[in-house]
Write an enzyme that holds these catalytic residues in place. Structure first.
Site, mmCIF file in Angstrom:
data_model
loop_
_atom_site.group_PDB
_atom_site.id
_atom_site.type_symbol
_atom_site.label_atom_id
_atom_site.label_comp_id
_atom_site.label_asym_id
_atom_site.label_seq_id
_atom_site.Cartn_x
_atom_site.Cartn_y
_atom_site.Cartn_z
ATOM 1 N N GLY A 224 10.161 -7.306 -0.610
ATOM 2 C CA GLY A 224 10.332 -6.057 0.137
ATOM 3 C C GLY A 224 11.361 -5.201 -0.553
ATOM 4 O O GLY A 224 12.488 -5.649 -0.786
ATOM 5 N N ASP B 194 7.617 1.340 -2.581
ATOM 6 C CA ASP B 194 8.524 0.683 -3.523
ATOM 7 C C ASP B 194 9.210 1.680 -4.432
ATOM 8 O O ASP B 194 10.284 1.374 -4.983
ATOM 9 C CB ASP B 194 7.755 -0.368 -4.329
ATOM 10 C CG ASP B 194 7.367 -1.527 -3.434
ATOM 11 O OD1 ASP B 194 6.368 -1.398 -2.693
ATOM 12 O OD2 ASP B 194 8.086 -2.527 -3.428
HETATM 13 C C1 LIG Z 1 9.955 -1.850 3.175
HETATM 14 S S1 LIG Z 1 8.917 -1.479 1.880
HETATM 15 C C2 LIG Z 1 8.372 -3.024 1.346
HETATM 16 C C3 LIG Z 1 7.349 -2.888 0.243
HETATM 17 O O1 LIG Z 1 7.595 -3.925 -0.700
HETATM 18 C C4 LIG Z 1 6.454 -4.756 -0.741
HETATM 19 O O2 LIG Z 1 6.251 -5.298 -1.988
HETATM 20 P P1 LIG Z 1 6.525 -6.882 -2.234
HETATM 21 O O3 LIG Z 1 6.032 -7.624 -1.035
HETATM 22 O O4 LIG Z 1 5.754 -7.163 -3.518
HETATM 23 O O5 LIG Z 1 8.024 -7.005 -2.433
HETATM 24 C C5 LIG Z 1 5.326 -3.831 -0.357
HETATM 25 O O6 LIG Z 1 4.967 -2.985 -1.440
HETATM 26 C C6 LIG Z 1 5.958 -3.076 0.771
HETATM 27 O O7 LIG Z 1 5.326 -1.896 1.114
#
Ligand SMILES: CSC[C@H]1O[C@H](OP(=O)(O)O)[C@H](O)[C@@H]1O
EC number: 5.3.1.23
Length: 356
Positions: A50, A238
């Site tokens: 996240g 992101d």
């Molecule tokens: C609060 S935005 C979180 C954002 O990050 C996630 O990516 P990951 O699980 O690969 O760290 C995903 O893109 C979410 O939207």
């Protein structure tokens, strides 16, 4: 203020405990981080994930490094470089590390450990506050829909941008929790989000919070939108470029396309630490490619309660695994930030000090 049911990150002296999100939704366990290597592994392996949360974890990772290895210039530089190399797309990680560098570089080494813990705590507190503010601003979108028609407001989200992805209420889900607190009926279509299935984390969050939700295969989203079974799509981000082009979990772009054709509002929710004015547009945003194994395998719980990982394809099958995609600003109705809701091209007006 929203209280996380389980802290995604908790400091205990010179140990940082993080919720191991690779074990969710079947097991709830924390991991103790004591060293730079453990912090970097937690981010790279997505034990911690996240965008805002990996930024905060990286900040605490710098503090762990200096406490463990000393606080001279070389150690600081090595810690910043090691953590900065863990994941390329979420600009929150790089924003947090730059903030740590600016806070620590000018100090004498003897003063850096205490200052590193303090700056990391400040980054965490900043994220907690921005999540609450995003909820306060974003709930207006839900309130307006509820005022127009009877029945629950039907939302759709992708991946997990809830409290699990942050140090607070979340970003995309913060307005959902705020709506629930106001007694507004909502229902959330939760996209499973292959290959790492972060949608299962969103379903786990919403189930625990008592928010009605329906888990869907990623590819079902288009039909639901075409049938006008969705009032609003809201996701996290992101990295948001200066013109509003947005990098988010792979699959976001397809939802934005389908939402536009169905004339359903498509919003991004993100704090200031996700804005990247140094990237003029989406073409400048690095997209993380992760290992093929994440596509070729699936993890779940067997009938006997044991977690199992299964191969989905014969050995030797090739797989591509871009972890994010880019949604052009033209497909985004609005961006919900802690300072209010802006059209994609208006971010510089909302954040003039960052846009300089
Ligand atoms: C609060 S935005 C979180 C954002 O990050 C996630 O990516 P990951 O699980 O690969 O760290 C995903 O893109 C979410 O939207």
């Amino acid at each position: 203020m929203f209280e996380q049911p389980i802290p995604t990150l908790r400091r205990d002296g010179e140990v940082v405990h993080v919720l191991d999100q690779t074990l969710l939704p079947f097991r709830t366990e924390t991991v103790a981080l004591r060293t730079l290597a453990e912090a970097a592994h937690a981010i790279r392996s997505m034990q911690v994930r996240g965008a805002p949360l990996i930024g905060a974890t990286a900040a605490f990772g710098v503090a762990l490094a200096l406490a463990d290895e000393g606080a001279d210039d070389a150690t600081l530089a090595h810690a910043l470089a090691t953590l900065g190399a863990t994941r390329p797309t979420a600009v929150n990680l790089h924003w947090a590390l730059e903030r740590m560098r600016l806070a620590l570089q000018p100090l004498q080494p003897a003063a850096r450990v205490r200052a590193a813990w303090a700056e990391a705590e400040a980054i965490r507190a900043d994220d907690t506050a921005t999540c609450d503010a995003i909820g306060r601003h974003g709930v207006r979108l839900i309130r307006e829909i509820a005022a127009r028609r009877p029945g629950p407001v039907r939302l759709m989200t992708h991946c997990n941008a809830g409290w699990l992805a942050t140090c607070g209420a979340g970003t995309a889900l913060a307005p959902v929790y705020a709506a629930q607190a106001e007694g507004i009926a909502v229902e959330v279509f939760v996209s499973e989000t292959r290959p790492r299935n972060q949608g299962l984390l969103t379903a786990w969050e919403l189930r625990a919070a008592g928010v009605p939700h329906i888990l869907i295969a990623d590819n079902a989203a288009g039909l639901l939108l075409m049938r006008h079974e969705v009032d609003l799509v809201i996701t996290g981000a992101d990295r948001i470029a200066a013109n509003g082009d947005t990098a988010n979990k792979v699959g976001t772009y397809l939802k934005a396309l389908a939402a536009r054709v169905a004339e359903v509002p498509f919003h991004i929710a993100a704090p200031h630490s996700t804005l990247d004015f140094a990237s003029a547009d989406g073409a400048a945003i690095p997209i993380e490619d992760r290992g093929a194994d994440e596509v070729l395998h699936v993890r779940g719980e067997a009938a006997d309660g044991a977690t199992a990982e299964l191969a989905l394809a014969p050995a030797g099958t090739r797989a591509a695994n871009p972890a994010f995609d880019l949604t052009p600003a033209a497909l985004i109705t609005g961006i919900v930030t802690e300072r209010g809701i802006a059209r994609p091209g208006e971010l510089a007006r909302l954040y003039p000090e960052q846009a300089r």
